[in-house]
Motif scaffolding. Structure first.
Motif, PDB file in Angstrom:
ATOM      1  N   ARG A 114       0.867  -1.159   0.080  1.00 19.09           N
ATOM      2  CA  ARG A 114       0.039   0.090   0.053  1.00 19.09           C
ATOM      3  C   ARG A 114       0.790   1.222  -0.059  1.00 19.09           C
ATOM      4  NH1 ARG A 114      -1.426  -3.467   3.899  1.00 19.09           N
ATOM      5  NH2 ARG A 114      -0.807  -1.819   5.585  1.00 19.09           N
ATOM      6  N   LEU A 115       0.277   2.349  -0.481  1.00 20.03           N
ATOM      7  CA  LEU A 115       1.181   3.594  -0.550  1.00 20.03           C
ATOM      8  C   LEU A 115       0.774   4.368   0.527  1.00 20.03           C
ATOM      9  CD1 LEU A 115       0.587   4.292  -4.544  1.00 20.03           C
ATOM     10  CD2 LEU A 115       2.624   3.350  -3.231  1.00 20.03           C
ATOM     11  N   THR A 116       1.352   4.088   1.639  1.00 19.79           N
ATOM     12  CA  THR A 116       0.827   4.715   2.917  1.00 19.79           C
ATOM     13  C   THR A 116       1.834   5.928   3.240  1.00 19.79           C
ATOM     14  OG1 THR A 116       2.610   3.431   4.294  1.00 19.79           O
ATOM     15  CG2 THR A 116       0.081   2.720   4.142  1.00 19.79           C
ATOM     16  N   SER A 117       1.366   6.658   4.207  1.00 22.42           N
ATOM     17  CA  SER A 117       2.509   7.684   4.611  1.00 22.42           C
ATOM     18  C   SER A 117       3.903   7.311   4.638  1.00 22.42           C
ATOM     19  CB  SER A 117       1.918   8.540   5.829  1.00 22.42           C
ATOM     20  OG  SER A 117       1.876   7.524   6.914  1.00 22.42           O
ATOM     21  N   GLU A 118       4.224   6.532   5.320  1.00 14.42           N
ATOM     22  CA  GLU A 118       5.422   5.780   5.686  1.00 14.42           C
ATOM     23  C   GLU A 118       6.130   5.432   4.502  1.00 14.42           C
ATOM     24  OE1 GLU A 118       5.931   3.790   9.937  1.00 14.42           O
ATOM     25  OE2 GLU A 118       3.838   3.151   8.910  1.00 14.42           O
ATOM     26  N   MET A 119       5.330   4.694   3.525  1.00  7.42           N
ATOM     27  CA  MET A 119       6.109   4.516   2.424  1.00  7.42           C
ATOM     28  C   MET A 119       6.453   5.475   1.481  1.00  7.42           C
ATOM     29  SD  MET A 119       6.552   1.065   2.112  1.00  7.42           S
ATOM     30  CE  MET A 119       6.643   0.526   0.680  1.00  7.42           C
ATOM     31  N   VAL A 120       5.551   6.501   1.413  1.00  4.36           N
ATOM     32  CA  VAL A 120       5.842   7.848   0.574  1.00  4.36           C
ATOM     33  C   VAL A 120       6.905   8.639   1.389  1.00  4.36           C
ATOM     34  CG1 VAL A 120       4.933  10.004   0.200  1.00  4.36           C
ATOM     35  CG2 VAL A 120       3.628   8.202  -0.018  1.00  4.36           C
ATOM     36  N   ILE A 121       7.108   8.600   2.838  1.00  6.47           N
ATOM     37  CA  ILE A 121       8.044   9.474   3.522  1.00  6.47           C
ATOM     38  C   ILE A 121       9.466   8.705   3.220  1.00  6.47           C
ATOM     39  CG2 ILE A 121       9.253   9.793   5.581  1.00  6.47           C
ATOM     40  CD1 ILE A 121       6.316  10.165   6.524  1.00  6.47           C
ATOM     41  N   LYS A 122       9.661   7.186   3.150  1.00  8.87           N
ATOM     42  CA  LYS A 122      10.919   6.616   2.989  1.00  8.87           C
ATOM     43  C   LYS A 122      11.426   6.811   1.483  1.00  8.87           C
ATOM     44  CE  LYS A 122      10.946   2.926   6.316  1.00  8.87           C
ATOM     45  NZ  LYS A 122      11.501   1.678   6.370  1.00  8.87           N
ATOM     46  N   THR A 123      10.208   6.821   0.355  1.00 10.22           N
ATOM     47  CA  THR A 123      10.807   7.064  -0.709  1.00 10.22           C
ATOM     48  C   THR A 123      11.382   8.419  -1.031  1.00 10.22           C
ATOM     49  OG1 THR A 123       9.095   5.473  -1.785  1.00 10.22           O
ATOM     50  CG2 THR A 123      10.048   7.080  -3.159  1.00 10.22           C
ATOM     51  N   ALA A 124      10.750   9.371  -0.532  1.00 12.93           N
ATOM     52  CA  ALA A 124      11.055  10.796  -0.612  1.00 12.93           C
ATOM     53  C   ALA A 124      12.314  11.007   0.112  1.00 12.93           C
ATOM     54  CB  ALA A 124       9.982  11.773   0.282  1.00 12.93           C
ATOM     55  N   LEU A 125      12.902  10.419   1.182  1.00  7.76           N
ATOM     56  CA  LEU A 125      13.968  10.632   1.906  1.00  7.76           C
ATOM     57  C   LEU A 125      15.015   9.965   1.272  1.00  7.76           C
ATOM     58  CD1 LEU A 125      12.999  10.103   5.737  1.00  7.76           C
ATOM     59  CD2 LEU A 125      13.303  12.006   4.451  1.00  7.76           C
ATOM     60  N   MET A 126      14.789   8.748   0.212  1.00  5.96           N
ATOM     61  CA  MET A 126      15.640   8.357  -0.475  1.00  5.96           C
ATOM     62  C   MET A 126      16.070   9.109  -1.666  1.00  5.96           C
ATOM     63  SD  MET A 126      14.160   4.473  -0.164  1.00  5.96           S
ATOM     64  CE  MET A 126      15.141   3.620  -1.584  1.00  5.96           C
ATOM     65  N   GLY A 127      15.172  10.338  -2.114  1.00  5.37           N
ATOM     66  CA  GLY A 127      15.610  10.955  -3.159  1.00  5.37           C
ATOM     67  C   GLY A 127      14.844  10.833  -4.378  1.00  5.37           C
ATOM     68  N   ILE A 128      13.934   9.599  -4.441  1.00  3.16           N
ATOM     69  CA  ILE A 128      13.298   9.073  -5.399  1.00  3.16           C
ATOM     70  C   ILE A 128      12.240   9.806  -5.835  1.00  3.16           C
ATOM     71  CG2 ILE A 128      12.257   6.830  -6.399  1.00  3.16           C
ATOM     72  CD1 ILE A 128      14.216   5.355  -4.753  1.00  3.16           C
ATOM     73  N   PRO A 129      12.066  10.194  -7.064  1.00  2.00           N
ATOM     74  CA  PRO A 129      10.961  11.110  -7.559  1.00  2.00           C
ATOM     75  C   PRO A 129       9.506  10.444  -7.806  1.00  2.00           C
ATOM     76  CG  PRO A 129      12.327  10.957  -9.259  1.00  2.00           C
ATOM     77  CD  PRO A 129      12.963  10.152  -8.108  1.00  2.00           C
ATOM     78  N   VAL A 130       9.769   9.023  -7.948  1.00  2.00           N
ATOM     79  CA  VAL A 130       8.137   8.386  -8.461  1.00  2.00           C
ATOM     80  C   VAL A 130       8.169   7.007  -7.646  1.00  2.00           C
ATOM     81  CG1 VAL A 130       7.174   7.282 -10.554  1.00  2.00           C
ATOM     82  CG2 VAL A 130       8.811   9.113 -10.926  1.00  2.00           C
ATOM     83  N   LEU A 131       6.978   6.871  -7.186  1.00  2.00           N
ATOM     84  CA  LEU A 131       6.701   5.825  -6.354  1.00  2.00           C
ATOM     85  C   LEU A 131       5.225   5.201  -7.045  1.00  2.00           C
ATOM     86  CD1 LEU A 131       6.768   4.050  -3.812  1.00  2.00           C
ATOM     87  CD2 LEU A 131       5.624   5.526  -2.742  1.00  2.00           C
ATOM     88  N   ALA A 132       5.327   3.821  -7.384  1.00  2.00           N
ATOM     89  CA  ALA A 132       4.363   3.216  -7.997  1.00  2.00           C
ATOM     90  C   ALA A 132       3.880   1.831  -7.306  1.00  2.00           C
ATOM     91  CB  ALA A 132       4.703   2.843  -9.373  1.00  2.00           C
ATOM     92  N   SER A 133       2.608   1.505  -7.535  1.00  2.00           N
ATOM     93  CA  SER A 133       2.405   0.231  -6.843  1.00  2.00           C
ATOM     94  C   SER A 133       1.005  -0.317  -7.346  1.00  2.00           C
ATOM     95  CB  SER A 133       2.039   0.509  -5.400  1.00  2.00           C
ATOM     96  OG  SER A 133       1.425  -0.784  -4.742  1.00  2.00           O
ATOM     97  N   ARG A 134       0.932  -1.570  -7.227  1.00  5.95           N
ATOM     98  CA  ARG A 134      -0.539  -2.438  -7.627  1.00  5.95           C
ATOM     99  C   ARG A 134      -1.339  -1.851  -6.685  1.00  5.95           C
ATOM    100  NH1 ARG A 134      -1.021  -6.755 -10.708  1.00  5.95           N
ATOM    101  NH2 ARG A 134      -2.768  -7.642  -9.352  1.00  5.95           N
ATOM    102  N   SER A 135      -1.175  -1.734  -5.438  1.00  2.00           N
ATOM    103  CA  SER A 135      -2.092  -1.634  -4.195  1.00  2.00           C
ATOM    104  C   SER A 135      -2.396  -0.090  -4.402  1.00  2.00           C
ATOM    105  CB  SER A 135      -1.418  -1.871  -2.974  1.00  2.00           C
ATOM    106  OG  SER A 135      -1.190  -3.111  -2.916  1.00  2.00           O
ATOM    107  N   GLY A 136      -3.336   0.358  -3.362  1.00  2.00           N
ATOM    108  CA  GLY A 136      -3.871   1.609  -3.209  1.00  2.00           C
ATOM    109  C   GLY A 136      -3.348   2.587  -2.417  1.00  2.00           C
TER     110      GLY A 136
END
Length: 294
Positions: free
Chosen positions: A215-237
């Motif tokens: 799932r694209l939760t707040s924590e997953m978004v935060i981790k991706t942002a802190l890694m500096g990656i500009p795009v996050l995609a998923s099969r989930s919601g």
């Protein structure tokens, strides 16, 4: 290697036959028939930073060094540019020690925390939020042809998920090419392994896409942002807070990727719709992961 080459080999990919990651267990099905199924192993891994015991994570046990480095990096315990003097793993003790020149000051702040296999347990959430202050991710265009090629390739890759289920996957991608594919019982562990690999290899983040089965939760978004990656995609919601944070930092957030369908709730202006939809196989609603056997 051109980034458009979706058939190029992974740099790291799952090995469903790797010893020690699964076991066969006998059971009974709904008809009363006895048989064996493959189940994922789960074991504790304790991470130390210099002399301090930081956390015990429940993990499948592969790539422990990457998991330790990525967890410490994503929690802000390894600062940008900080030299890593060593990463030591003891298989008998199930311990990883990361060594730097800095004095560790997290003992009183963290004491001892255990991350269970529950996907969102054990993250030091407040510290991660502090890292977002003033953060704006680089603007990166995303071609829809990349998304379809990535989804097709990832869904066809032999994996522990296809072998046994009960596991999450995360893939670091560049253009239409998946580079590094990590799996674990918790989706956060899988992301941390990617972060640890990027730190070890000094890999740039600004041109990457992170794909997750979770799932694209707040924590997953935060981790991706802190890694500096500009795009996050998923099969989930999505969760609402995850979308809000993605919009705040300029992260392109794409979910519900199934067949030719997807939903973008942040960064839609960065999508380049170059795919021929008539050439993309659709996936029936309610279907499991393409190619999955369970």
């Amino acid at each position: 290697m051109p980034i458009s080459d979706a058939d190029a080999p992974y740099l790291i990919a799952p090995d469903p036959q790797r010893a020690g990651l699964t076991r066969r267990v006998r059971g009974v099905d709904h008809t009363g028939e006895t048989g064996e199924v493959t189940v994922i192993e789960e074991r504790p891994l304790t991470i130390y930073l210099n002399g301090a015991e930081i956390v015990t994570a429940m993990t499948i046990g592969d790539y422990p060094e990457y998991l330790a480095l990525g967890f410490l990096r994503n929690q802000g315990m390894l600062r940008a540019g900080e030299a890593i003097r060593g990463v030591e793993y003891d298989d008998d003790l199930q311990v990883v020690v990361v060594r730097t020149d800095a004095t560790t000051t997290f003992e009183e702040k963290l004491k001892k925390k255990t991350r269970t296999s529950g996907c969102a347990v054990g993250t030091v959430f407040g510290d991660m939020m502090e890292g977002l202050e003033g953060l704006t991710l680089p603007s990166a265009e995303v071609r829809t042809s990349w998304l379809y090629a990535l989804a097709d390739r990832i869904n066809r890759t032999p994996s522990l998920y296809l072998e046994s289920g009960a596991i999450h996957g995360t893939v670091l991608c560049q253009g239409a090419r998946p580079l590094v594919y990590m799996e674990d019982v918790g989706r956060h562990n899988a992301v941390d392994k990617i972060a640890g690999w990027m730190l070890s290899e000094n890999t740039a983040a600004a041109d990457k896409i992170l794909y997750t089965t979770g799932r694209l939760t707040s924590e997953m978004v935060i981790k991706t942002a802190l890694m500096g990656i500009p795009v996050l995609a998923s099969r989930s919601g999505f969760t609402a807070w995850g979308v809000e944070i993605a919009q705040q930092v300029g992260l392109t957030l794409i979910g519900r990727m199934r067949g030719r369908r997807f939903t973008c709730l942040s960064g839609a202006e960065r999508l380049i719709r170059d795919a021929d939809l008539s050439a993309v196989a659709d996936e029936p609603r309610g279907a499991g992961r393409k190619g999955a056997t369970r």
